[in-house]
Write a protein that holds these residues in place. Structure first.
Motif, PDB file in Angstrom:
ATOM      1  N   ILE A  45      -5.908  -1.621   6.806  1.00 61.15           N
ATOM      2  CA  ILE A  45      -5.713  -0.515   5.860  1.00 61.15           C
ATOM      3  C   ILE A  45      -6.719   0.596   6.129  1.00 61.15           C
ATOM      4  N   PHE A  46      -7.959   0.223   6.449  1.00 59.52           N
ATOM      5  CA  PHE A  46      -8.986   1.220   6.775  1.00 59.52           C
ATOM      6  C   PHE A  46      -8.553   2.068   7.965  1.00 59.52           C
ATOM      7  N   LYS A  93      -5.748   4.387   6.915  1.00 61.50           N
ATOM      8  CA  LYS A  93      -6.168   5.420   5.972  1.00 61.50           C
ATOM      9  C   LYS A  93      -7.026   6.490   6.632  1.00 61.50           C
ATOM     10  N   ALA A  95      -8.097  -5.618   5.118  1.00 62.72           N
ATOM     11  CA  ALA A  95      -8.946  -4.466   4.795  1.00 62.72           C
ATOM     12  C   ALA A  95      -9.164  -3.585   6.027  1.00 62.72           C
ATOM     13  N   HIS A  96      -9.406  -4.202   7.183  1.00 64.35           N
ATOM     14  CA  HIS A  96      -9.614  -3.437   8.414  1.00 64.35           C
ATOM     15  C   HIS A  96      -8.351  -2.663   8.788  1.00 64.35           C
ATOM     16  N   GLU A 130      -9.853   3.820  -2.467  1.00 63.13           N
ATOM     17  CA  GLU A 130     -10.723   2.847  -1.820  1.00 63.13           C
ATOM     18  C   GLU A 130      -9.871   1.782  -1.145  1.00 63.13           C
ATOM     19  N   LEU A 131     -10.483   1.049  -0.238  1.00 70.78           N
ATOM     20  CA  LEU A 131      -9.816  -0.094   0.364  1.00 70.78           C
ATOM     21  C   LEU A 131      -9.577  -1.149  -0.712  1.00 70.78           C
ATOM     22  N   TYR A 140      -2.039   6.925   2.706  1.00 68.93           N
ATOM     23  CA  TYR A 140      -2.689   6.443   1.480  1.00 68.93           C
ATOM     24  C   TYR A 140      -3.664   7.481   0.915  1.00 68.93           C
ATOM     25  N   THR A 187      -9.847  -4.251  -3.065  1.00 69.19           N
ATOM     26  CA  THR A 187     -10.925  -5.118  -3.523  1.00 69.19           C
ATOM     27  C   THR A 187     -10.341  -6.519  -3.622  1.00 69.19           C
ATOM     28  N   THR A 211      -4.890   6.788  -2.595  1.00 72.75           N
ATOM     29  CA  THR A 211      -5.642   5.555  -2.796  1.00 72.75           C
ATOM     30  C   THR A 211      -7.114   5.838  -2.525  1.00 72.75           C
ATOM     31  N   CYS A 242       0.827  -1.212   0.000  1.00 75.12           N
ATOM     32  CA  CYS A 242       0.000   0.000   0.000  1.00 75.12           C
ATOM     33  C   CYS A 242       0.856   1.255   0.000  1.00 75.12           C
TER      34      CYS A 242
END
Length: 123
Positions: free
Chosen positions: A36-37, A40, A33-34, A53-54, A48, A56, A51, A3
């Motif tokens: 990175i969320f 972010k 995903a969690h 969106e998270l 990020y 996919t 970027t 990322c």
């Protein structure tokens, strides 16, 4: 790491993007995903920014697109990169002189394609 590298690349070319990742395990995908969320969208020093969106994740049994990417990487990109970067430094089976033909034939093609960032199997 993926990322951060991707976001640095997007900053360098003054663009925005998103990631499509090959999913091998639903629980690991949720955890990634969690994570990175939370990075972010944290209150201080968010990361990020380029970027959109998270990631996919592909959850089907087919995974056709990641398989095509893997074939292109294994058959074209890796042999060309190995030839260019390792000739004169590494003497093993991975440095194939025949990749010079691939480089001559396909080197211009990626310049016309959208940029991608990928790694095979990050866990």
């Amino acid at each position: 790491m993926v990322c951060s590298s991707f976001d640095n690349f997007l900053t360098a070319i003054n663009s925005f993007g998103f990631r499509v990742a090959d999913s091998r395990d639903h629980l690991k995908s949720v955890n990634v995903a969690h994570s990175i969320f939370t990075q972010k969208f944290r209150a201080s020093c968010a990361v990020y920014a380029r970027t959109l969106e998270l990631p996919t994740f592909g959850h089907g049994e087919n995974h056709a697109l990641p398989q095509v990417c893997d074939i292109i990487s294994s058959a074209l990109i890796d042999p060309i990169a190995t030839l260019v970067c390792c000739t004169g430094h590494v003497a093993n089976v991975h440095v194939q002189p025949g990749a010079a033909h691939l480089r001559q034939r396909f080197a211009a093609v990626p310049k016309d394609l959208p940029q991608r960032c990928g790694m095979s199997r990050v866990e």
